[in-house]
Design a protein around this motif. Structure first.
Motif, PDB file in Angstrom:
ATOM      1  N   PHE A  37       0.849  -1.186   0.000  1.00  0.00           N
ATOM      2  CA  PHE A  37       0.000   0.000   0.000  1.00  0.00           C
ATOM      3  C   PHE A  37       0.887   1.240   0.000  1.00  0.00           C
ATOM      4  CE2 PHE A  37      -2.933  -3.023   2.232  1.00  0.00           C
ATOM      5  CZ  PHE A  37      -3.885  -3.061   1.238  1.00  0.00           C
ATOM      6  N   THR A  77       1.372 -13.982  -7.345  1.00  0.00           N
ATOM      7  CA  THR A  77       1.028 -14.866  -8.474  1.00  0.00           C
ATOM      8  C   THR A  77       1.595 -14.357  -9.792  1.00  0.00           C
ATOM      9  OG1 THR A  77      -1.045 -13.657  -8.821  1.00  0.00           O
ATOM     10  CG2 THR A  77      -1.164 -15.623  -7.448  1.00  0.00           C
TER      11      THR A  77
ATOM     12  N   VAL B  46     -13.066  -6.501 -12.065  1.00  0.00           N
ATOM     13  CA  VAL B  46     -12.291  -7.440 -12.875  1.00  0.00           C
ATOM     14  C   VAL B  46     -12.446  -8.824 -12.251  1.00  0.00           C
ATOM     15  CG1 VAL B  46      -9.978  -8.104 -13.618  1.00  0.00           C
ATOM     16  CG2 VAL B  46     -10.673  -5.700 -13.682  1.00  0.00           C
ATOM     17  N   GLU B  78       0.187 -13.191 -14.700  1.00  0.00           N
ATOM     18  CA  GLU B  78      -0.004 -14.114 -13.589  1.00  0.00           C
ATOM     19  C   GLU B  78      -0.006 -15.561 -14.034  1.00  0.00           C
ATOM     20  OE1 GLU B  78      -3.252 -13.126 -10.735  1.00  0.00           O
ATOM     21  OE2 GLU B  78      -3.570 -11.525 -12.174  1.00  0.00           O
ATOM     22  N   TYR B 130      -4.116 -20.822  -6.593  1.00  0.00           N
ATOM     23  CA  TYR B 130      -2.859 -20.059  -6.642  1.00  0.00           C
ATOM     24  C   TYR B 130      -3.184 -18.675  -6.115  1.00  0.00           C
ATOM     25  CZ  TYR B 130       1.675 -18.549  -8.626  1.00  0.00           C
ATOM     26  OH  TYR B 130       2.958 -18.091  -8.824  1.00  0.00           O
ATOM     27  N   GLY B 131      -2.396 -18.242  -5.119  1.00  0.00           N
ATOM     28  CA  GLY B 131      -2.741 -16.980  -4.483  1.00  0.00           C
ATOM     29  C   GLY B 131      -4.197 -17.044  -4.038  1.00  0.00           C
ATOM     30  N   MET B 132      -4.943 -16.000  -4.305  1.00  0.00           N
ATOM     31  CA  MET B 132      -6.362 -16.015  -3.955  1.00  0.00           C
ATOM     32  C   MET B 132      -7.231 -15.948  -5.205  1.00  0.00           C
ATOM     33  SD  MET B 132      -6.327 -13.795  -0.398  1.00  0.00           S
ATOM     34  CE  MET B 132      -8.113 -13.671  -0.309  1.00  0.00           C
ATOM     35  N   GLN B 133      -6.765 -16.608  -6.259  1.00  0.00           N
ATOM     36  CA  GLN B 133      -7.487 -16.515  -7.535  1.00  0.00           C
ATOM     37  C   GLN B 133      -8.885 -17.124  -7.474  1.00  0.00           C
ATOM     38  OE1 GLN B 133      -4.748 -18.161 -10.432  1.00  0.00           O
ATOM     39  NE2 GLN B 133      -3.717 -16.195 -10.703  1.00  0.00           N
ATOM     40  N   TYR B 173      -5.800  -8.584  -5.285  1.00  0.00           N
ATOM     41  CA  TYR B 173      -4.464  -8.025  -5.082  1.00  0.00           C
ATOM     42  C   TYR B 173      -4.463  -7.177  -3.818  1.00  0.00           C
ATOM     43  CZ  TYR B 173      -4.757  -9.375  -9.923  1.00  0.00           C
ATOM     44  OH  TYR B 173      -5.003 -10.087 -11.070  1.00  0.00           O
ATOM     45  N   THR B 174      -5.469  -6.336  -3.704  1.00  0.00           N
ATOM     46  CA  THR B 174      -5.591  -5.510  -2.508  1.00  0.00           C
ATOM     47  C   THR B 174      -5.795  -6.397  -1.275  1.00  0.00           C
ATOM     48  OG1 THR B 174      -6.517  -3.734  -3.842  1.00  0.00           O
ATOM     49  CG2 THR B 174      -6.904  -3.625  -1.467  1.00  0.00           C
ATOM     50  N   MET B 176      -4.777  -9.467  -0.818  1.00  0.00           N
ATOM     51  CA  MET B 176      -3.543 -10.177  -0.477  1.00  0.00           C
ATOM     52  C   MET B 176      -2.526  -9.251   0.168  1.00  0.00           C
ATOM     53  SD  MET B 176      -2.915 -13.068  -3.462  1.00  0.00           S
ATOM     54  CE  MET B 176      -2.985 -11.985  -4.879  1.00  0.00           C
ATOM     55  N   VAL B 177      -2.429  -8.025  -0.349  1.00  0.00           N
ATOM     56  CA  VAL B 177      -1.495  -7.072   0.263  1.00  0.00           C
ATOM     57  C   VAL B 177      -1.906  -6.797   1.702  1.00  0.00           C
ATOM     58  CG1 VAL B 177      -0.565  -4.727   0.165  1.00  0.00           C
ATOM     59  CG2 VAL B 177      -0.857  -6.016  -1.937  1.00  0.00           C
ATOM     60  N   GLY B 178      -3.202  -6.612   1.913  1.00  0.00           N
ATOM     61  CA  GLY B 178      -3.691  -6.343   3.264  1.00  0.00           C
ATOM     62  C   GLY B 178      -3.360  -7.462   4.238  1.00  0.00           C
ATOM     63  N   SER B 180      -0.950  -9.451   4.125  1.00  0.00           N
ATOM     64  CA  SER B 180       0.498  -9.567   4.355  1.00  0.00           C
ATOM     65  C   SER B 180       1.085  -8.294   4.946  1.00  0.00           C
ATOM     66  CB  SER B 180       1.207  -9.868   3.018  1.00  0.00           C
ATOM     67  OG  SER B 180       0.601 -10.921   2.339  1.00  0.00           O
ATOM     68  N   SER B 181       0.238  -7.355   5.310  1.00  0.00           N
ATOM     69  CA  SER B 181       0.732  -6.041   5.736  1.00  0.00           C
ATOM     70  C   SER B 181       0.881  -5.941   7.244  1.00  0.00           C
ATOM     71  CB  SER B 181      -0.230  -4.939   5.263  1.00  0.00           C
ATOM     72  OG  SER B 181      -0.095  -4.713   3.890  1.00  0.00           O
ATOM     73  N   ARG B 185      -4.391  -6.037   7.642  1.00  0.00           N
ATOM     74  CA  ARG B 185      -5.736  -5.595   7.232  1.00  0.00           C
ATOM     75  C   ARG B 185      -6.548  -6.818   6.843  1.00  0.00           C
ATOM     76  NH1 ARG B 185      -5.091  -0.394   3.237  1.00  0.00           N
ATOM     77  NH2 ARG B 185      -3.272   0.515   4.264  1.00  0.00           N
ATOM     78  N   HIS B 539      -4.092 -18.479   2.761  1.00  0.00           N
ATOM     79  CA  HIS B 539      -3.083 -17.491   2.386  1.00  0.00           C
ATOM     80  C   HIS B 539      -2.225 -17.090   3.587  1.00  0.00           C
ATOM     81  CE1 HIS B 539      -1.489 -14.714  -0.541  1.00  0.00           C
ATOM     82  NE2 HIS B 539      -1.521 -13.752   0.352  1.00  0.00           N
TER      83      HIS B 539
END
Lengths: 580, 580
Positions: A37, A77, B46, B78, B130-133, B173-174, B176-178, B180-181, B185, B539
């Motif tokens: 972020f 990914t 998306v 990806e 894979y990831g959170m797809q 994406y948002t 997953m970042v959250g 891992s932050s 989050r 995750h």
């Protein structure tokens, strides 16, 4: 040849690199790319950072040094690569950092080592070159000083580094889907412009001079705090300016101060004085600025949009005359950006750029490739095409597939054409319905002198022809000339090119409805992209590939070919069944 | 053994598969995964689709058939894989579709062929792994009918298929970042629930019965148009229900109608009648419904949240008694979802599920693995751990690295423990600061009978213990029992397990502060994930790996090992330097 270059060559061909330590050294970096972020313009979004920073760390080296970047992909990914923009990668084409072209994208959790020599001093940058990851924030500065014992051909007392970019609030995923959709969705104009990764959305640092704008609140140490450029009075500073914009063509000016252009794209140019400079995506410049103004004031550095109707507020930074407080915003209005569509002014600036101390081009060329760009609709999706072929990037990178002779790994059997013919009316929207997608691979012989004429034309909409800055990998090229309308070939324009003192560059702009002629020598075996540096245009297929003496490329690192058909071919026979 | 299973085995060991065409056939699919704009709940975002559809196409096959999916990755940067949830992949562990575990993720523009036998009739689904797809929409139904000549042990006149999911407006994406932050989050509760990929955000189809809600406008043929389930009066329907939610535990009810549970996770269960069913992420059920109500009305199918304080409106579909108009919304109120925290009710439902005609488990086990889940903070980031180790997924998939003996490709040298000991107080937040990340690989001998006791406990916050549905790849397991508090081992709970008629499943829930005991036979060589099916929990590291008789796994397809250390090892010696 400069001493540093000579030493570099000696070192390069000496097995024991350590013997050259006095002249050049290896600079090691451990980087991890990850999503994070960040609020570049005070609005938070997911940004690709390096080691938790945006923009990525600045690399600073001396000419002849070897840069070693151990790049870990910390994305979840997505693959990743980094291109070292302006670095020619002589002898190391696999380190050029272009996915699908020079290497396999680095998978999540994998580390790839980029190892290359920065042979030439100058102002460079690096950036992602996969999908539209550059537009997600994957970039940073790469500055190469002259080697020890060498001197720049101009004097200055200090340096200021300005990496310019534009910024969108939509994610690159949304942008990419839109560009590939039917109906087509254009990304539109950027929400903000950034200087060193900082901008201010929906407010202005100079609201008093900006009708309708509200003053930005004090941003303190936030991501979007104003960029402060501290200077002392009566000194000369070298401003290093590079643009990694996704779309915007920019103009930079410093209130009350003249600028002297001395370097373009890592090559010296004949100095000339201007009030402002145009800078296109992929360009870099050094300009000298002397702090000879009223020392009681600070001054605005202003960066605005040119070449497209601007819908984005200028980015502002503060030239802070010490000991004035940095927080004292300039009282004067920021310099006004020239009218966006004053192309005559843009051309005048661009045409003034001439080589200084750089070698002249060969007097004749062995081959001329004429590349007409058109915008076309294919299956309802809008594409950019070059000589009627829109570039697609394959699963197997070209460097590996071409070196290993895996022709079936190429996207198409059709070879692109060296010319679009002379029948085309560049002022009319394209009528050609037979556009196709392909690999756009031009095979170049070793040590040939190659001319490329980039021909601009009308896009799909009437009376629209856009600016396109084209960037060549693996080479500098001489910019031999520019012209309006259709290139007239040997009978006309070819005879009038500048072979005396053309500038050496790696990026050259084509103006609306115009052409630009460049020349380079194919003396660097590898596979090199040549493309419009506007991120969505490249994504829409606006580029070609130069496959240059691939048989002379050295052994490819396994990690560069560990995907697609090259991996399959290399694994064949080894068998995956047994215990190792 | 059923005839179909016998035939399958005969076919499996027969080189000429075509000889088995009468009994089983190969069903081929060409799919392309890509990002696209879609509005599942009327809000555009998306979404990952397959062949331009969301959810992906339904696969329908007969037991014994071979499914062949040629999966092209049309994402831009990806990787992708697809897991066939509930399919045991006997003899084809490389087709399980788990990135970092069973195969290398498929790179953009690459095609991977999944080829596997669906040996057992039942209600299944498939999804990204894979990831959170999965949470981005990469899922669809997979329904296996009985083989020709076979019969289900219950009768019905028609089928209705309901694939349930939850939906977030933030991109993965948002999200997953959250996750891992630092600060952490959490993704929060979903914005909508979807039935067959359709929901209605910010409005209700039954607004008259929903205080504060506004009526949804007619959605016509939009992505978020209501799901209509056409039925004829006085018939019996099989509702196939599966949940691929990212987070939500669900409850499904049909206004005025009873439901008879007959299948769970592709296995028959002793029929029992209920008003509603609980369904956790990863579960699938078949329930019979008889259309014996007032034929002049339509009825609501309602899907609401259980197990977490619901902040998401129920999803509604219309059970349309023909010839009533489909657009006539039911006048009655939708059935109310049971109180989210009525865990006694949830347990009562779950405990009623018992095997029908399925083989009993072996009477004793060879090994018991006790897995305590805890939530821990590591470097400021919140992780889930199992026996104090949070699972990370490496660049090189386990199936390849373990089969090829590439131990250095594993994330850690430390092996996880079979027990957490008995000293832990499951009602208190964890005090253990020595949590680590690791590969959590348990090596299982061939044909061992393995018990796993999943032990729930308090999370980081006081008085919080969550529901976790654990899913095992490559196997069904017997659910031997559930209990509250800490599992008491041989002295207590182990003796009271149900060895007579436990249900066979692939997913089992653990209730807050409780435990669940399962048993399976390690008769399927491969590397299998066992994990919480809640997408953000996986995750965050909530899973383990069972490496089972890897030496007996057949030759791995090259495409499954064409990355990381396995690719490097297989390419070694082949040399990338020469022309091929």
């Amino acid at each position: 040849m400069r001493l540093s270059s000579l030493l570099f060559l000696v070192c390069f061909f000496t097995v024991a690199m350590s013997q050259c330590a006095a002249a050049a050294k290896a600079r090691h970096f451990r980087w991890e790319v990850s999503n994070m972020f960040w609020s570049p313009d005070c609005e938070e979004k997911v940004v690709i950072g390096i080691n938790g920073q945006f923009p990525g760390p600045t690399i600073r080296a001396k000419a002849g040094d070897t840069i070693v970047v151990h790049l870990k992909n910390g994305l979840h990914t997505e693959g990743v690569v980094i291109h070292w923009h302006g670095i020619r990668q002589i002898g190391t084409p696999w380190a050029d950092g272009t996915a699908s072209i020079s290497q396999c994208a680095i998978n999540p959790e994998e580390t790839f080592t980029y190892r290359f020599v920065v042979d030439k001093p100058g102002t460079y940058f690096y950036h992602g070159h996969y999908g539209m990851q550059r537009a997600a924030g994957l970039y940073g500065s790469l500055i190469v000083d002259v080697a020890d014992g060498e001197e720049e051909p101009f004097k200055y007392d200090g340096e200021l580094n300005l990496l310019l970019s534009d910024w969108y609030h939509e994610s690159i995923y949304t942008q990419m889907v839109g560009l590939s959709s039917n109906p087509f969705r254009w990304i539109g104009e950027p929400q903000s412009l950034l200087i060193n990764g900082r901008g201010q959305f929906n407010c202005s640092l100079a609201a008093a001079h900006t009708p309708g704008a509200k003053q930005c609140a004090g941003a303190g140490n936030r991501h979007c705090a104003p960029v402060i450029l501290p200077v002392l009075p009566n000194k000369t500073y070298r401003l290093r300016v590079a643009s990694t914009t996704s779309l915007a063509s920019l103009n930079l000016a410093v209130g009350n101060h003249k600028l002297t252009v001395v370097e373009a794209d890592g090559n010296y140019v004949e100095p000339f004085d201007v009030d402002d400079i145009d800078i296109y995506s992929g360009d870099s410049y050094s300009v000298l600025l002397t702090t000879d103004q009223d020392t009681s004031a600070n001054y605005w550095v202003s960066v605005g949009v040119r070449g497209r109707q601007p819908k984005t507020a200028p980015a502002l930074a503060v030239l802070n005359y010490r000991p004035n407080r940095a927080s004292r915003l300039p009282a004067s209005a920021p310099p006004a950006t020239p009218a966006w569509d004053d192309f005559a002014r843009s051309k005048a600036f661009t045409y003034r750029i001439l080589g200084r101390g750089t070698p002249p081009p060969p007097a004749t060329s062995d081959r001329r490739i004429e590349l007409l760009n058109t915008q076309n609709r294919m299956g309802g999706v809008v594409k950019w095409s070059i000589n009627n072929m829109s570039m697609v990037l394959p699963a197997t990178p070209y460097l590996g597939s071409l070196k290993m002779g895996l022709r079936s790994a190429l996207p198409s059997a059709a070879r692109p054409s060296d010319t679009f013919g002379r029948g085309y009316d560049v002022t009319r929207p394209p009528a050609n319905p037979n556009t196709t997608v392909g690999d756009n691979v031009y095979v170049l012989a070793h040590n040939a002198t190659v001319d490329v004429v980039l021909q601009n034309a009308n896009a799909l909409a009437r009376n629209v022809s856009e600016v396109h800055p084209w960037h060549l990998h693996g080479h500098d090229f001489w910019v031999l000339g520019y012209g309006d309308g259709a290139f007239r070939g040997d009978a006309g324009d070819a005879a009038a090119l500048n072979l005396r003192n053309p500038p050496l560059r790696n990026t050259a702009v084509i103006f609306p409805y115009g052409w630009t002629a460049i020349r380079f020598v194919s003396d660097n075996p590898g596979v090199w992209a040549f493309h419009c540096h506007i991120e969505p245009h490249l994504h829409m297929g606006m580029g070609v590939i130069f496959a240059e003496a691939v048989d002379r490329v050295g052994e490819l690192p396994k990690a560069a070919v560990s995907c697609g058909a090259t991996a399959t071919a290399l694994m064949a026979g080894a068998g995956a069944g047994g215990h190792v």
